[in-house]
Structure formats: structure tokens, C-alpha cells
Scaffold this motif. Structure first.
Motif, mmCIF file in Angstrom:
data_model
loop_
_atom_site.group_PDB
_atom_site.id
_atom_site.type_symbol
_atom_site.label_atom_id
_atom_site.label_comp_id
_atom_site.label_asym_id
_atom_site.label_seq_id
_atom_site.Cartn_x
_atom_site.Cartn_y
_atom_site.Cartn_z
ATOM 1 N N LEU A 1 0.824 -1.206 0.000
ATOM 2 C CA LEU A 1 0.000 0.000 0.000
ATOM 3 C C LEU A 1 0.857 1.254 0.000
ATOM 4 O O LEU A 1 1.974 1.262 0.517
ATOM 5 N N SER A 2 0.304 2.327 -0.540
ATOM 6 C CA SER A 2 0.959 3.631 -0.459
ATOM 7 C C SER A 2 0.794 4.167 0.958
ATOM 8 O O SER A 2 -0.012 3.653 1.744
ATOM 9 N N ALA A 3 1.528 5.215 1.287
ATOM 10 C CA ALA A 3 1.402 5.829 2.613
ATOM 11 C C ALA A 3 -0.030 6.292 2.856
ATOM 12 O O ALA A 3 -0.596 6.075 3.930
ATOM 13 N N GLU A 4 -0.629 6.897 1.868
ATOM 14 C CA GLU A 4 -2.010 7.373 2.010
ATOM 15 C C GLU A 4 -2.967 6.206 2.243
ATOM 16 O O GLU A 4 -3.846 6.285 3.109
ATOM 17 N N GLU A 5 -2.793 5.110 1.515
ATOM 18 C CA GLU A 5 -3.664 3.948 1.686
ATOM 19 C C GLU A 5 -3.519 3.336 3.075
ATOM 20 O O GLU A 5 -4.503 2.904 3.671
ATOM 21 N N ILE A 6 -2.295 3.299 3.594
ATOM 22 C CA ILE A 6 -2.090 2.770 4.945
ATOM 23 C C ILE A 6 -2.804 3.642 5.976
ATOM 24 O O ILE A 6 -3.487 3.132 6.858
ATOM 25 N N VAL A 7 -2.665 4.950 5.855
ATOM 26 C CA VAL A 7 -3.326 5.854 6.800
ATOM 27 C C VAL A 7 -4.837 5.644 6.743
ATOM 28 O O VAL A 7 -5.493 5.509 7.781
ATOM 29 N N LEU A 8 -5.389 5.587 5.535
ATOM 30 C CA LEU A 8 -6.832 5.410 5.398
ATOM 31 C C LEU A 8 -7.293 4.067 5.948
ATOM 32 O O LEU A 8 -8.305 3.990 6.656
ATOM 33 N N LYS A 9 -6.555 3.010 5.644
ATOM 34 C CA LYS A 9 -6.950 1.661 6.064
ATOM 35 C C LYS A 9 -6.783 1.436 7.564
ATOM 36 O O LYS A 9 -7.682 0.948 8.238
ATOM 37 N N LEU A 10 -5.620 1.771 8.094
ATOM 38 C CA LEU A 10 -5.310 1.422 9.474
ATOM 39 C C LEU A 10 -5.726 2.468 10.503
ATOM 40 O O LEU A 10 -6.009 2.124 11.638
ATOM 41 N N TYR A 11 -5.731 3.724 10.104
ATOM 42 C CA TYR A 11 -5.958 4.757 11.104
ATOM 43 C C TYR A 11 -7.269 5.513 10.926
ATOM 44 O O TYR A 11 -7.719 6.185 11.835
ATOM 45 N N MET A 12 -7.877 5.371 9.750
ATOM 46 C CA MET A 12 -9.124 6.080 9.501
ATOM 47 C C MET A 12 -10.299 5.112 9.357
ATOM 48 O O MET A 12 -11.396 5.515 9.047
ATOM 49 N N GLY A 13 -10.040 3.812 9.512
ATOM 50 C CA GLY A 13 -11.107 2.816 9.503
ATOM 51 C C GLY A 13 -11.596 2.394 8.133
ATOM 52 O O GLY A 13 -12.693 1.901 7.995
ATOM 53 N N GLY A 14 -10.825 2.585 7.098
ATOM 54 C CA GLY A 14 -11.222 2.147 5.759
ATOM 55 C C GLY A 14 -10.853 3.162 4.709
ATOM 56 O O GLY A 14 -10.280 4.197 5.013
ATOM 57 N N GLU A 15 -11.194 2.845 3.474
ATOM 58 C CA GLU A 15 -10.802 3.745 2.372
ATOM 59 C C GLU A 15 -11.911 4.659 1.972
ATOM 60 O O GLU A 15 -13.000 4.614 2.066
#
Length: 129
Positions: free
Chosen positions: A115-129
Motif C-alpha cells: 500500500l501507499s502511505a495514504e492507503e495505509i493511513v486510510l486503512k489502518l488509522y481512519m477505519g477504511g478507504e
């Protein structure tokens, strides 16, 4: 394979991070990597991608292997970045800083997407994409 994870800055990671390029493809190529020695890479079967899994097995990040003579067998390195942050030991021992050096991890081949950095943040820290 069991290994000790170390993290730290690289020249290019620092240049890209300080330059505001954390969401660039160049940043992903620099930081979404797991440095390891050729011997350990061969033991893993020379995979295209590896999963680095935290000691407790609760956290995993897919990254690209980077074979280098700079690493000893049983040791891996991920540049200081969101990819490393997913799996570093969270204990701070009252210092306020997690254990960026010597975290026990498991490294294994994977077919998971890097995953890109943005995708990791969205997936792991924001609860999804």
C-alpha cells in the motif's frame, strides 16, 4: 523467518519527507522496503513481496524486499516511515518514543498488495478507504 527489526532515516527518506512528498510514488519506493541479507532472502524463496508481522501477530505490513550486504542474517531494516510504524514495538519505557530498534518481527513471503502511505493511513488509522 524470525528477525530483529531496526528502523531509521535514510538520506532519500529524509529528503522526500521533509520536502512534503510522503504521498509520492518515489517515497513509496524508498520506504516500503525491507532490507535483508541475500542469505535470508534466499531462505524466504526470493519473494517479490514480504509481510513484516509484529511480535504479537496483530499488525502486518507488506513491503518489497531489498537485498543488501549492509544487513546481517536475522536482522531487517525498514526506513523510518508509516510502513515501519505499523509493526514497531509500541512500548516507550516512559520515554515517549516507541522501540524503533530491535523489535522482534516475523518476515514471510506474501501476495498482499504493498500500500501507499495514504492507503495505509486510510486503512489502518481512519477505519477504511
Amino acid at each position: 523467518m524470525q528477525a530483529l527489526l531496526n528502523t531509521g532515516s535514510t538520506i532519500n527518506e529524509g529528503k522526500l519527507a521533509k520536502g512534503g512528498n510522503k504521498y509520492s510514488e518515489e517515497y513509496t519506493k524508498e520506504c516500503a522496503v525491507c532490507w535483508m541479507c541475500a542469505e535470508d532472502y534466499a531462505i524466504l524463496g526470493c519473494p517479490e513481496k514480504v509481510a513484516v508481522i509484529s511480535r504479537d501477530g496483530k499488525h502486518m505490513v507488506a513491503v518489497y524486499p531489498k537485498v543488501t550486504e549492509a544487513m546481517m542474517s536475522g536482522h531487517v531494516f525498514i526506513p523510518r516511515s508509516i510502513w515501519a510504524n505499523v509493526v514497531v514495538e509500541p512500548d516507550t519505557f516512559s520515554t515517549g518514543s516507541p522501540r524503533y530498534k530491535g523489535s522482534p518481527v516475523t518476515v514471510e513471503p506474501t501476495n498482499e498488495e504493498v500500500l501507499s502511505a495514504e492507503e495505509i493511513v486510510l486503512k489502518l488509522y481512519m477505519g477504511g478507504e
